[in-house]
Motif scaffolding. Structure first.
Motif, PDB file in Angstrom:
ATOM      1  N   GLU A  22      -2.035 123.696  30.898  1.00  0.00           N
ATOM      2  CA  GLU A  22      -1.671 124.876  30.256  1.00  0.00           C
ATOM      3  C   GLU A  22      -0.348 125.172  30.844  1.00  0.00           C
ATOM      4  OE1 GLU A  22      -2.592 129.276  31.744  1.00  0.00           O
ATOM      5  OE2 GLU A  22      -4.675 128.246  31.304  1.00  0.00           O
ATOM      6  N   THR A  23      -0.220 124.726  32.118  1.00  0.00           N
ATOM      7  CA  THR A  23       1.274 125.153  32.750  1.00  0.00           C
ATOM      8  C   THR A  23       2.297 124.427  32.140  1.00  0.00           C
ATOM      9  OG1 THR A  23       0.040 125.363  34.793  1.00  0.00           O
ATOM     10  CG2 THR A  23       2.413 124.912  34.775  1.00  0.00           C
ATOM     11  N   PHE A  24       2.224 123.333  31.678  1.00  0.00           N
ATOM     12  CA  PHE A  24       3.178 122.520  30.870  1.00  0.00           C
ATOM     13  C   PHE A  24       3.232 122.895  29.718  1.00  0.00           C
ATOM     14  CE2 PHE A  24       3.295 118.722  27.676  1.00  0.00           C
ATOM     15  CZ  PHE A  24       4.434 118.514  27.827  1.00  0.00           C
ATOM     16  N   LEU A  25       2.231 123.188  28.760  1.00  0.00           N
ATOM     17  CA  LEU A  25       2.299 124.050  27.511  1.00  0.00           C
ATOM     18  C   LEU A  25       2.867 125.071  27.341  1.00  0.00           C
ATOM     19  CD1 LEU A  25      -0.661 122.962  25.773  1.00  0.00           C
ATOM     20  CD2 LEU A  25       1.404 121.762  25.449  1.00  0.00           C
ATOM     21  N   THR A  26       2.731 125.977  28.389  1.00  0.00           N
ATOM     22  CA  THR A  26       3.467 127.323  28.322  1.00  0.00           C
ATOM     23  C   THR A  26       4.485 127.796  29.209  1.00  0.00           C
ATOM     24  OG1 THR A  26       1.871 128.284  30.350  1.00  0.00           O
ATOM     25  CG2 THR A  26       1.005 128.453  27.882  1.00  0.00           C
ATOM     26  N   ARG A  27       4.846 126.994  30.180  1.00  0.00           N
ATOM     27  CA  ARG A  27       6.022 127.198  30.999  1.00  0.00           C
ATOM     28  C   ARG A  27       7.055 126.012  30.865  1.00  0.00           C
ATOM     29  NH1 ARG A  27       0.803 128.979  32.507  1.00  0.00           N
ATOM     30  NH2 ARG A  27       0.823 130.228  34.739  1.00  0.00           N
ATOM     31  N   GLY A  28       6.519 124.686  30.478  1.00  0.00           N
ATOM     32  CA  GLY A  28       7.398 123.347  30.351  1.00  0.00           C
ATOM     33  C   GLY A  28       7.441 122.955  31.550  1.00  0.00           C
ATOM     34  N   GLY A  73      -9.525 124.177  27.187  1.00  0.00           N
ATOM     35  CA  GLY A  73     -10.166 125.539  27.277  1.00  0.00           C
ATOM     36  C   GLY A  73      -9.239 126.624  26.728  1.00  0.00           C
ATOM     37  N   ILE A  74      -8.317 126.279  26.048  1.00  0.00           N
ATOM     38  CA  ILE A  74      -7.418 127.348  25.437  1.00  0.00           C
ATOM     39  C   ILE A  74      -7.477 127.650  24.192  1.00  0.00           C
ATOM     40  CG2 ILE A  74      -4.858 127.934  25.103  1.00  0.00           C
ATOM     41  CD1 ILE A  74      -4.130 125.830  27.026  1.00  0.00           C
ATOM     42  N   PRO A  75      -8.149 129.118  23.818  1.00  0.00           N
ATOM     43  CA  PRO A  75      -8.476 129.392  22.678  1.00  0.00           C
ATOM     44  C   PRO A  75      -7.295 129.110  21.536  1.00  0.00           C
ATOM     45  CG  PRO A  75      -9.133 130.899  24.388  1.00  0.00           C
ATOM     46  CD  PRO A  75      -8.240 130.049  24.913  1.00  0.00           C
ATOM     47  N   SER A  76      -7.822 128.698  20.578  1.00  0.00           N
ATOM     48  CA  SER A  76      -6.786 128.304  19.475  1.00  0.00           C
ATOM     49  C   SER A  76      -7.262 128.834  18.045  1.00  0.00           C
ATOM     50  CB  SER A  76      -6.551 126.661  19.385  1.00  0.00           C
ATOM     51  OG  SER A  76      -7.869 126.101  19.019  1.00  0.00           O
ATOM     52  N   ASP A  77      -8.048 129.709  18.056  1.00  0.00           N
ATOM     53  CA  ASP A  77      -8.681 130.283  16.735  1.00  0.00           C
ATOM     54  C   ASP A  77      -7.617 131.051  15.832  1.00  0.00           C
ATOM     55  OD1 ASP A  77     -11.134 129.099  17.483  1.00  0.00           O
ATOM     56  OD2 ASP A  77     -11.759 131.078  18.200  1.00  0.00           O
ATOM     57  N   GLU A  78      -6.576 131.659  16.555  1.00  0.00           N
ATOM     58  CA  GLU A  78      -5.642 132.466  16.143  1.00  0.00           C
ATOM     59  C   GLU A  78      -4.409 131.913  15.880  1.00  0.00           C
ATOM     60  OE1 GLU A  78      -4.990 136.055  18.307  1.00  0.00           O
ATOM     61  OE2 GLU A  78      -7.311 136.401  18.529  1.00  0.00           O
ATOM     62  N   LEU A  79      -4.484 130.543  16.264  1.00  0.00           N
ATOM     63  CA  LEU A  79      -3.178 129.614  15.828  1.00  0.00           C
ATOM     64  C   LEU A  79      -3.152 128.974  14.585  1.00  0.00           C
ATOM     65  CD1 LEU A  79      -2.569 127.995  19.430  1.00  0.00           C
ATOM     66  CD2 LEU A  79      -1.860 130.358  18.541  1.00  0.00           C
ATOM     67  N   GLU A  80      -1.962 129.012  13.740  1.00  0.00           N
ATOM     68  CA  GLU A  80      -2.087 128.420  12.507  1.00  0.00           C
ATOM     69  C   GLU A  80      -1.517 127.034  12.718  1.00  0.00           C
ATOM     70  OE1 GLU A  80      -2.162 126.979   9.262  1.00  0.00           O
ATOM     71  OE2 GLU A  80      -2.613 129.118   9.121  1.00  0.00           O
ATOM     72  N   LEU A  81      -2.284 126.082  12.414  1.00  0.00           N
ATOM     73  CA  LEU A  81      -1.932 124.631  12.756  1.00  0.00           C
ATOM     74  C   LEU A  81      -2.120 123.797  11.508  1.00  0.00           C
ATOM     75  CD1 LEU A  81      -3.994 123.946  16.311  1.00  0.00           C
ATOM     76  CD2 LEU A  81      -1.493 124.807  15.809  1.00  0.00           C
ATOM     77  N   SER A  82      -1.987 124.294  10.636  1.00  0.00           N
ATOM     78  CA  SER A  82      -2.243 123.608   9.197  1.00  0.00           C
ATOM     79  C   SER A  82      -0.914 123.212   8.696  1.00  0.00           C
ATOM     80  CB  SER A  82      -2.738 124.745   7.944  1.00  0.00           C
ATOM     81  OG  SER A  82      -1.873 125.630   7.669  1.00  0.00           O
ATOM     82  N   PRO A  84      -3.451 136.748  23.218  1.00  0.00           N
ATOM     83  CA  PRO A  84      -3.914 137.542  24.133  1.00  0.00           C
ATOM     84  C   PRO A  84      -4.354 136.729  25.290  1.00  0.00           C
ATOM     85  CG  PRO A  84      -4.927 138.011  21.900  1.00  0.00           C
ATOM     86  CD  PRO A  84      -4.058 136.737  21.588  1.00  0.00           C
ATOM     87  N   TYR A  85      -5.098 135.641  25.338  1.00  0.00           N
ATOM     88  CA  TYR A  85      -5.407 135.015  26.509  1.00  0.00           C
ATOM     89  C   TYR A  85      -4.405 134.518  27.309  1.00  0.00           C
ATOM     90  CZ  TYR A  85      -7.766 130.805  29.120  1.00  0.00           C
ATOM     91  OH  TYR A  85      -8.006 130.282  30.133  1.00  0.00           O
ATOM     92  N   ILE A  86      -3.345 133.812  26.675  1.00  0.00           N
ATOM     93  CA  ILE A  86      -2.514 133.100  27.411  1.00  0.00           C
ATOM     94  C   ILE A  86      -1.328 134.463  28.028  1.00  0.00           C
ATOM     95  CG2 ILE A  86      -0.045 131.839  27.216  1.00  0.00           C
ATOM     96  CD1 ILE A  86      -2.737 130.089  27.573  1.00  0.00           C
ATOM     97  N   LYS A  87      -1.158 135.330  27.132  1.00  0.00           N
ATOM     98  CA  LYS A  87      -0.028 136.554  27.515  1.00  0.00           C
ATOM     99  C   LYS A  87      -0.512 137.230  28.854  1.00  0.00           C
ATOM    100  CE  LYS A  87       1.637 139.105  24.569  1.00  0.00           C
ATOM    101  NZ  LYS A  87       2.017 140.342  23.319  1.00  0.00           N
ATOM    102  N   GLU A  88      -1.988 137.330  28.742  1.00  0.00           N
ATOM    103  CA  GLU A  88      -2.655 137.986  30.112  1.00  0.00           C
ATOM    104  C   GLU A  88      -2.383 137.067  31.250  1.00  0.00           C
ATOM    105  OE1 GLU A  88      -6.749 140.027  31.678  1.00  0.00           O
ATOM    106  OE2 GLU A  88      -6.745 138.881  29.910  1.00  0.00           O
TER     107      GLU A  88
END
Length: 633
Positions: free
Chosen positions: A118-124, A286-295, A313-317
């Motif tokens: 998560e730290t890698f994907l969100t903070r680089g 364990g990062i929710p991805s339901d709202e992400l458009e991956l098509s 919302p999950y990551i922003k919080e």
């Protein structure tokens, strides 16, 4: 720090094995500016003083280095007895370069945890060993197997490989994965890591290495050390990360600094497998991805998915909670905001630039909130270009706001203008950095994108920015400032003011020695071609139009200007639709002849150029313009 030699001094300090202050006076404020608590500097800093040393002075120097009470006489004796270092015989003795060793210390690395992913994907922010222990499996980063294969094939026929993409599309991670791939194939891979001059002994050692591959994080690094690494052209392959736009507009320069043949790898689009791997990685972490458009429908680049992820919302919080301690620290916020703006604009400058903007030692200030500061990555004074541009932009929009961003951009631009004006040596690294930073900070497109697009509020802030910068004498003399102001006015639909600002840009260009008007010509032509029918004073003198079309036509054969010429010539179709019926027969004939010449030039371009720049689209637009003119006749 305002001295033109400061950047050279700073590189010397960073590259030195030891830094000695012989004598120290608390009243010497100039010397105080050299001090930092960054351990990479403080651990090699020694203060040579005479015994006894007051407790007050010891307290003031604490954290900045060690005190030696041997006086100048003892220091002179120590220097006389110093021994010369033996020649370099091993990669690990290098300072300006780092060996890329996937098996470093032969230690088993635990599988990356969900928090690390998560730290890698969100903070680089990531650990190279985590990457090397999982590659080529998609357990930490996207392996991008198809692109790796394409890169290896390109290297079989290239002396230089350019890894190009837009900001935040994964150049650096891809380069690290490619280094693992090449190391496994028996290549000796090193990365240029220093901002200091390269010792000749290191170049001498590397020039004897077979199958050497040298990685550069930025094209600016290549320019800065081009003379030193020229000796490696015979035995080494260069792999350079570069922004797609930079490669397109500085192509001739790129070929002058790097050995040929030069291959290029476009890292902007994600493959279907890459998007699948991204979704699987989120799921396992364990990062929710339901709202992400991956098509891949409308979201084709890695940056798109990272932006969506940070705004979920999950990551922003979680991000807001992690950086909360910084938000009440005004000094720290100023430093972080400056660093984030610089990262968003891909600005790479020395520590002195950061200090001049923020008014303090960034490392010392951020140390007060070290845990929260580390969420942004490596934040020592010479590494304030944050790991993740996407995370930086998220922070700016969530916690700094458009007004705050404009304030930072303004301070950065004014400091860059001052350095550009005072640069004694225009070819020095300091002067190059200042010119590039100023040009980037003035760009309307980048400013608008960072502030959030074309909303009325954003437009007001951009107007305030340009009006403030116009009051700066140095920036007022910049042709490119007036060009960008003109582009902004055109975007607002104020074509008359856009033309006036362009005319001012031409006047400034005439007064600037050596200034070439390519950008002014393409944008002036674009302004005339796109002006709506019935717009006051447009299209104006058709001789100006015909002259500009000829100039831009010639740019199709110029590698550095081709991209802008191709795009603007497509607007001839718009002009003909709006104004074709109002032209005289002779003017329509003349414009048709010009268009047919453009079509022939586009047809004659190399197939690689046609593919890269999508010239068939431009050719079709110009051919349609010819048909419109014929229909009027």
């Amino acid at each position: 720090m305002e001295s033109p030699w400061w950047d050279q001094f700073e590189r010397d300090v960073q590259g030195a094995e030891w830094v000695f202050f012989v004598g120290y006076n608390l009243n010497d404020f100039a010397v105080a500016k050299y001090l930092t608590k960054d351990p990479r500097i403080s651990q090699k800093t020694r203060f040579i003083l005479r015994d006894p040393v007051s407790d007050y002075l010891l307290d003031r120097l604490e954290g900045y280095g060690s005190v030696d009470t041997i006086s100048t006489g003892g220091f002179a004796e120590a220097c006389a007895n110093a021994k010369t270092r033996d020649p370099i015989s091993d990669f690990h003795q290098l300072n300006a370069f780092q060996l890329i060793d996937p098996y470093k210390d032969n230690k088993a690395v635990a599988r990356p945890t969900p928090v690390e992913i998560e730290t890698f994907l969100t903070r680089g922010n990531y650990n190279f060993q985590s990457l090397s222990s999982t590659y080529p499996r998609a357990e930490f980063a996207l392996p991008r197997g198809a692109k790796i294969k394409e890169a290896v094939e390109a290297l079989s026929v290239s002396k230089t490989l350019l890894l190009h993409s837009r900001t935040a599309n994964g150049k650096s991670i891809f380069a690290d994965m490619l280094s693992l791939e090449l190391s496994a194939a028996g290549k000796s891979c090193v990365r240029y890591t220093s901002h200091s001059d390269i010792p000749p002994s290191e170049i001498e050692f590397l020039s004897q290495v077979n199958d050497l591959v040298v990685f550069f994080r930025t094209y600016d690094d290549v320019v800065a050390v081009s003379d030193e690494v020229a000796q490696l052209r015979e035995n080494a392959t260069f792999i350079v990360e570069i922004n797609t736009g930079t490669d397109q507009v500085r192509r001739s320069e790129v070929h002058s600094f790097l050995p040929s043949p030069i291959g290029r790898l476009d890292l902007n689009p994600l493959e279907r497998q890459d998007r699948h791997d991204f979704g699987e990685l989120l799921s396992r972490s364990g990062i929710p991805s339901d709202e992400l458009e991956l098509s891949g429908t409308g979201r084709t680049e890695l940056r798109d998915h990272l932006v969506d992820l940070l705004n979920s919302p999950y990551i922003k919080e979680r991000l807001n909670n992690a950086i909360k301690p910084l938000l009440d620290d005004k000094e720290a916020m100023k430093i972080i905001a400056t660093a984030c703006v610089m990262r968003a604009f891909s600005i790479h400058v020395g520590t002195d630039f950061i200090r001049a903007i923020t008014g303090g030692d960034p490392y010392d200030i951020l140390l007060k909130n070290e845990v929260a500061a580390l969420e942004f990555g490596a934040l020592s004074p010479d590494a304030l270009a944050l790991h993740s541009a996407v995370f930086g932009e998220f922070f700016l929009k969530e916690h700094v706001g458009a007004r705050g961003m404009v304030s930072v951009i303004c301070r950065l631009a004014i400091e860059a203008a001052k350095r550009k004006k005072n640069g004694a040596n225009l070819s020095s690294q300091r002067s190059r950095e200042a010119r590039k930073a100023l040009g980037t900070l003035l760009q309307y497109g980048r400013v608008s994108s960072l502030l959030g697009g074309a909303t009325p509020e954003t437009q007001k802030f951009i107007t305030d920015l340009y009006e403030t910068l116009r009051d700066n004498i140095i920036i007022n003399d910049e042709p490119l400032f007036w060009l960008q102001y003109s582009i902004f006015m055109q975007d607002l639909g104020n074509y008359g003011m856009a033309r006036k600002h362009l005319e001012t840009a031409y006047l400034r260009a005439e007064a600037t020695e050596g200034f070439r008007t390519y950008q002014l010509d393409t944008n002036y032509l674009k302004l005339i071609l796109q002006a709506p029918a019935g717009e006051d004073d447009f299209p104006g003198d058709t001789e100006v139009l015909f002259d500009l079309i000829d100039k831009v036509h010639d740019m199709l054969s110029a590698p550095d200007h081709r991209i802008h010429a191709i795009r603007v010539l497509e607007d001839i179709r718009v002009f003909c639709a709006n104004n074709g019926a109002d032209l005289t027969v002779g003017e329509r004939q003349r414009l048709s002849i010009q268009c047919l010449g453009i079509v022939r030039t586009l047809e004659a371009l190399d197939i690689g150029i046609k593919t890269e720049f999508e010239t068939d689209r431009s050719k079709a637009a110009v051919e349609e313009a010819v048909a419109m003119l014929a229909a009027v006749a």
